[in-house]
Design a protein around this motif. Structure first.
Motif, mmCIF file in Angstrom:
data_model
loop_
_atom_site.group_PDB
_atom_site.id
_atom_site.type_symbol
_atom_site.label_atom_id
_atom_site.label_comp_id
_atom_site.label_asym_id
_atom_site.label_seq_id
_atom_site.Cartn_x
_atom_site.Cartn_y
_atom_site.Cartn_z
ATOM 1 N N GLU A 119 -2.033 9.155 5.140
ATOM 2 C CA GLU A 119 -3.401 9.688 5.160
ATOM 3 C C GLU A 119 -4.262 8.686 5.916
ATOM 4 O OE1 GLU A 119 -5.595 8.478 1.204
ATOM 5 O OE2 GLU A 119 -3.588 9.268 0.699
ATOM 6 N N GLU A 120 -5.450 9.110 6.300
ATOM 7 C CA GLU A 120 -6.338 8.168 6.982
ATOM 8 C C GLU A 120 -6.729 7.056 6.017
ATOM 9 O OE1 GLU A 120 -10.852 8.250 8.638
ATOM 10 O OE2 GLU A 120 -9.506 9.768 9.519
ATOM 11 N N LEU A 121 -6.738 5.818 6.510
ATOM 12 C CA LEU A 121 -7.114 4.690 5.661
ATOM 13 C C LEU A 121 -7.759 3.612 6.518
ATOM 14 C CD1 LEU A 121 -4.742 2.139 5.912
ATOM 15 C CD2 LEU A 121 -3.380 4.082 5.143
ATOM 16 N N SER A 148 3.537 10.432 13.410
ATOM 17 C CA SER A 148 2.801 11.528 14.046
ATOM 18 C C SER A 148 3.365 11.911 15.408
ATOM 19 C CB SER A 148 1.324 11.134 14.208
ATOM 20 O OG SER A 148 1.212 9.952 15.000
ATOM 21 N N GLU A 149 4.262 11.105 15.972
ATOM 22 C CA GLU A 149 4.772 11.403 17.310
ATOM 23 C C GLU A 149 5.779 12.544 17.279
ATOM 24 O OE1 GLU A 149 5.808 8.666 20.198
ATOM 25 O OE2 GLU A 149 4.199 7.251 19.798
ATOM 26 N N SER A 150 6.200 12.933 18.482
ATOM 27 C CA SER A 150 7.184 14.000 18.626
ATOM 28 C C SER A 150 8.534 13.542 18.093
ATOM 29 C CB SER A 150 7.331 14.357 20.104
ATOM 30 O OG SER A 150 7.841 13.229 20.807
ATOM 31 N N ASP A 185 0.842 -1.202 0.000
ATOM 32 C CA ASP A 185 0.000 0.000 0.000
ATOM 33 C C ASP A 185 0.882 1.259 0.000
ATOM 34 O OD1 ASP A 185 -1.823 2.092 0.542
ATOM 35 O OD2 ASP A 185 -3.150 0.705 1.609
ATOM 36 N N ALA A 186 0.794 2.048 -1.059
ATOM 37 C CA ALA A 186 1.626 3.252 -1.184
ATOM 38 C C ALA A 186 1.283 4.302 -0.136
ATOM 39 C CB ALA A 186 1.473 3.844 -2.587
ATOM 40 N N ARG A 187 0.121 4.177 0.506
ATOM 41 C CA ARG A 187 -0.250 5.142 1.557
ATOM 42 C C ARG A 187 0.474 4.851 2.868
ATOM 43 N NH1 ARG A 187 -6.550 4.112 1.413
ATOM 44 N NH2 ARG A 187 -5.669 1.989 1.385
ATOM 45 N N LEU A 188 1.138 3.725 2.942
ATOM 46 C CA LEU A 188 1.947 3.393 4.120
ATOM 47 C C LEU A 188 3.408 3.636 3.767
ATOM 48 C CD1 LEU A 188 0.111 0.153 5.306
ATOM 49 C CD2 LEU A 188 -0.011 2.444 6.317
ATOM 50 N N SER A 189 3.907 4.767 4.232
ATOM 51 C CA SER A 189 5.249 5.220 3.869
ATOM 52 C C SER A 189 6.310 4.565 4.751
ATOM 53 C CB SER A 189 5.330 6.743 4.015
ATOM 54 O OG SER A 189 6.668 7.195 3.945
ATOM 55 N N LYS A 190 7.508 4.411 4.197
ATOM 56 C CA LYS A 190 8.636 3.922 4.975
ATOM 57 C C LYS A 190 9.392 5.061 5.659
ATOM 58 C CE LYS A 190 10.043 0.271 4.945
ATOM 59 N NZ LYS A 190 9.809 -0.719 6.017
ATOM 60 N N GLY A 207 -8.408 -3.892 7.265
ATOM 61 C CA GLY A 207 -9.041 -4.940 8.051
ATOM 62 C C GLY A 207 -10.197 -4.431 8.901
ATOM 63 N N GLY A 208 -10.904 -3.427 8.400
ATOM 64 C CA GLY A 208 -12.037 -2.876 9.126
ATOM 65 C C GLY A 208 -11.680 -1.882 10.213
ATOM 66 N N ARG A 209 -10.408 -1.586 10.394
ATOM 67 C CA ARG A 209 -9.977 -0.632 11.425
ATOM 68 C C ARG A 209 -9.567 0.687 10.771
ATOM 69 N NH1 ARG A 209 -12.321 -2.416 15.426
ATOM 70 N NH2 ARG A 209 -10.880 -1.555 16.959
ATOM 71 N N ARG A 210 -9.834 1.779 11.450
ATOM 72 C CA ARG A 210 -9.466 3.093 10.946
ATOM 73 C C ARG A 210 -8.050 3.437 11.401
ATOM 74 N NH1 ARG A 210 -9.198 7.983 13.049
ATOM 75 N NH2 ARG A 210 -10.136 7.263 15.002
ATOM 76 N N ILE A 211 -7.155 3.602 10.438
ATOM 77 C CA ILE A 211 -5.767 3.975 10.719
ATOM 78 C C ILE A 211 -5.633 5.468 10.482
ATOM 79 C CG2 ILE A 211 -3.345 3.487 10.218
ATOM 80 C CD1 ILE A 211 -4.888 0.983 11.038
ATOM 81 N N ALA A 212 -5.257 6.212 11.505
ATOM 82 C CA ALA A 212 -5.150 7.665 11.375
ATOM 83 C C ALA A 212 -3.859 8.055 10.671
ATOM 84 C CB ALA A 212 -5.210 8.310 12.756
ATOM 85 N N GLU A 213 -3.871 9.216 10.041
ATOM 86 C CA GLU A 213 -2.655 9.741 9.417
ATOM 87 C C GLU A 213 -1.542 9.853 10.470
ATOM 88 O OE1 GLU A 213 -1.063 13.798 7.133
ATOM 89 O OE2 GLU A 213 -3.210 13.519 7.528
ATOM 90 N N GLY A 214 -0.370 9.365 10.119
ATOM 91 C CA GLY A 214 0.772 9.429 11.031
ATOM 92 C C GLY A 214 0.937 8.213 11.919
ATOM 93 N N ASP A 215 -0.065 7.311 11.934
ATOM 94 C CA ASP A 215 0.030 6.122 12.788
ATOM 95 C C ASP A 215 1.071 5.140 12.235
ATOM 96 O OD1 ASP A 215 -1.868 7.006 14.529
ATOM 97 O OD2 ASP A 215 -3.396 5.510 14.025
#
Length: 447
Positions: A337-339, A96-98, A85-90, A342-350
């Protein structure tokens, strides 16, 4: 990358990631208690916990031992999807953390040593450019040309203990073999390779060495690579030479318009060494451990080798990669981005961690997944990943694994564990899965 297991369970997941009730599971059927993750007991045998996650929480948010919260993906279908998935960056910049939290992901010391621009931390187009440059070293033809050297190293290491009748196969064999092989491929002079062995040894102790030892080893390795790149650039011939080492090839590419900076060249050499040795240490160690625990399968392989048939060796190594592979979790990914997965909402930055070890024992994909079957044919395991980040060095790792196991089982046919299986200890770590030691005994080879 190497979070140390601890004796207490991870913190409870946020309410948003409460376990899903499996399809077809009656509403009045109680869900079994969630297993503790990242304990020493879990490190020894994580597969029962992964089976629970696959069934009840296949995409599960949890707190890691480092304190970072991440999603664990455990079913084969979702794992394969996430890996491509290209929306999951390496790139950790998307975490999203500090800044403090960002320092808890990846390899200890790589940020301070300016070694971040490597294949495990970047996305296209930079990933495409750098991978293209390095892929020339891992073509089937180049790996085949390297096979005699791998066999030479294998025999030399076995010669060192074959007459004793006992050995620790991690420290005396599985660890040095891929170190010396990747050093040869990179072009590290033979007289410097023992330094690399020492630095690499510190890097895979996963908390077993002195505090800060991994970061210091990374810094020493970075300094050495910068010096080596400079020396090789000064001595580089005008044109490519047959069998040119990888570092020289990277320098030549950067000097001929490929826009490879010195930092990129050093980071590339570093990650090829780092990723190219520990996975093979664990492939050999875990593979032999599995064979010793399954004597019928081991005997089947030995008979095949004695008959000069390498077909079972080829399928067998793939099965060992699936059954108890060297990489437990794929390296970090971060949602850009939010995606939904498996039915779970993954927030941007997670952060998202794909659990390869769990996906490769998914009964929805592999019949009887907890059975070791060296003859298994339909074996599209995820042991070396999937998608554009599929392990670049997989052909070399397979060659080393096949050569090591075949030579050990042929030269030391009665090899057996020298301790009770329950006495073995696994190295603590979040990404890799491997034994601390593997004491064996056997009839000594006669001179």
């Amino acid at each position: 990358m190497h979070d140390k297991p601890h004796p207490t369970p991870a913190a409870p997941p946020p309410a948003d990631s409460a376990p899903d009730r499996p399809a077809g599971c009656p509403a009045d059927r109680p869900v079994p208690p969630a297993p503790a993750l990242f304990t020493w007991e879990f490190a020894s045998d994580p597969y029962p916990a992964y089976a629970w996650l696959r069934e009840y929480a296949p995409v599960h948010r949890t707190a890691l031992p480092s304190g970072v919260e991440a999603w664990l993906v455990t079913r084969y279908t979702e794992a394969r999807q996430a890996l491509a998935d290209a929306r999951l960056s390496k790139n950790p910049v998307h975490h999203s953390e500090s800044a403090h939290g960002k320092g808890k992901v990846g390899i200890p010391g790589e940020r301070s040593a300016n070694l971040m621009t490597h294949l495990l931390n970047i996305d296209p187009p930079d990933h495409t450019r750098l991978r293209r440059l390095v892929s020339k070293a891992f073509t089937p033809r180049r790996v085949a040309e390297f096979a005699p050297r791998v066999q030479e190293l294998t025999d030399h290491l076995i010669d060192g203990f074959a007459g004793r009748g006992e050995a620790d196969l991690i420290h005396e064999f599985a660890f040095p073999l891929p170190i010396y092989a990747i050093c040869d491929l990179l072009g590290v002079p033979r007289e410097d390779q023992d330094d690399f062995r020492d630095w690499a040894g510190m890097m895979i102790r996963h908390g077993g060495g002195p505090r800060g030892g991994v970061a210091r080893s990374v810094k020493k390795m970075r300094g050495y690579l910068a010096e080596l790149i400079h020396r090789k650039r000064e001595a580089l011939p005008d044109g490519p030479t047959p069998g040119e080492d990888l570092i020289s090839g990277l320098i030549r590419a950067s000097d001929h318009g490929e826009h490879l900076t010195e930092n990129e060249a050093a980071a590339m050499a570093f990650i090829l060494l780092f990723a190219g040795f520990e996975t093979t240490v664990n492939l050999i160690g875990n593979g032999l451990h599995a064979l010793l625990g399954h004597p019928a399968q081991r005997e089947l392989l030995q008979k095949s080798l004695a008959a000069g048939d390498t077909g079972l060796l080829t399928t067998g190594v793939e099965e060992l990669l699936r059954f108890d592979g060297p990489v437990e979790l794929a390296t970090w990914r971060f949602a850009t981005e939010e995606l939904t997965l498996g039915g779970r909402r993954i927030a941007e930055g997670d952060p998202v961690l794909v659990v390869l070890a769990a996906a490769d024992r998914d009964p929805a994909r592999f019949p009887e997944p907890d059975v070791l079957d060296l003859t298994r044919r339909d074996n599209q395991h995820l042991g070396y990943g999937h998608g554009i980040h599929y392990c670049l060095g997989a052909p070399l790792a397979r060659l080393e694994g096949q050569t090591a196991l075949a030579t050990l089982l042929t030269r030391l046919p009665d090899i057996r564990l020298a301790v009770e299986p329950g006495e073995l200890r696994w190295r603590g770590g979040l990404i890799m899965r491997g034994l601390r030691s593997l004491p064996v005994e056997f009839a000594p080879e006669r001179p």
